[in-house]
Write a protein that holds these residues in place. Structure first.
Motif, short mmCIF file in Angstrom:
data_model
loop_
_atom_site.label_atom_id
_atom_site.label_comp_id
_atom_site.label_asym_id
_atom_site.label_seq_id
_atom_site.Cartn_x
_atom_site.Cartn_y
_atom_site.Cartn_z
N ARG A 124 77.99 -71.63 73.63
CA ARG A 124 78.44 -70.22 74.40
C ARG A 124 77.19 -69.99 75.25
O ARG A 124 76.09 -70.36 75.08
N ILE A 132 82.25 -69.03 77.12
CA ILE A 132 81.99 -70.64 76.72
C ILE A 132 81.46 -71.54 78.03
O ILE A 132 81.70 -71.19 78.93
N VAL A 157 81.46 -75.53 70.14
CA VAL A 157 81.66 -74.74 71.27
C VAL A 157 80.07 -74.21 71.46
O VAL A 157 79.37 -73.82 70.64
#
Length: 206
Positions: free
Chosen positions: A205, A177, A203
């Motif tokens: 990545r 992440i 999130v």
């Protein structure tokens, strides 16, 4: 590598509770209590508290008089040694040896005298091993997993009470992440009170 994180309070608590982030012990023989790595206070509803988690670890020695050695970087799988400084004080030094696993080991090679070994992540104390005697070692194993919980009278850099550790049952796996939001919901008082919940949102990545 740094991971950019943002704590967002969307709970009904209005910033009255203390939110703590820490890592659980992943070394079976490591008998020290978990350390409050980050404590977030007075973060009102819909407010944001940004911070960073790092995969880089620094290690320093400490004593019971509040003195600390300079911090040095400790890569995963490295072994550091505690040796005597020409001035008589213990010092940390790197070793050409490496461990066969991802642990960071700090070996006390002094002739006499125990030392306290402290490990820092993103500049904040994450773990500590006290009174490491000559011939013994402190072992740290860091995985990119943070635990989060709610408590009171928590001091950053201090050992957490077992009640806080047992009630904090939300882990966040941060491997791979680049950035994310940690969103807290629930809370409140009276009959409408709900358990606090934590989720990762937005999130990004690697």
């Amino acid at each position: 590598m740094n991971i950019a994180l943002r704590f967002i309070n969307r709970s009904n608590d209005c910033g009255n509770s203390e939110v703590v982030l820490f890592q659980r012990n992943v070394v079976p023989e490591f008998d020290e209590l978990a350390i409050a790595w980050r404590v977030i206070r007075y973060c009102g509803r819909d407010c944001i508290h940004p911070f960073a988690y790092s995969s880089d670890v620094e290690v320093a020695l400490g004593d019971d008089h509040g003195n600390f050695s300079p911090r040095i970087s400790a890569a995963s799988g490295s072994r550091l040694v505690v040796a005597a400084h020409p001035g008589g004080r213990p010092r940390l030094a790197g070793s050409l040896e490496s461990t066969l696993h991802s642990d960071i080991e700090v070996v006390n090679q002094l002739g006499r005298g125990a030392v306290n070994v402290n490990a820092y992540v993103a500049g904040h104390l994450m773990a500590a091993k006290s009174a490491v005697a000559p011939g013994q070692k402190a072992v740290f194993r860091f995985t990119p997993v943070l635990w989060i919980g709610v408590g009171s009278q928590i001091e950053e850099g201090r050992a957490l009470a077992s009640a806080v550790i047992s009630s904090a049952n939300t882990p966040f796996e941060l491997g791979g992440i680049a950035s994310a939001d940690i969103v807290m919901t629930g809370g409140g008082g009276g009959e409408r009170a709900q358990p606090f919940l934590f989720e990762l949102e937005n999130v990004l990545r690697l």
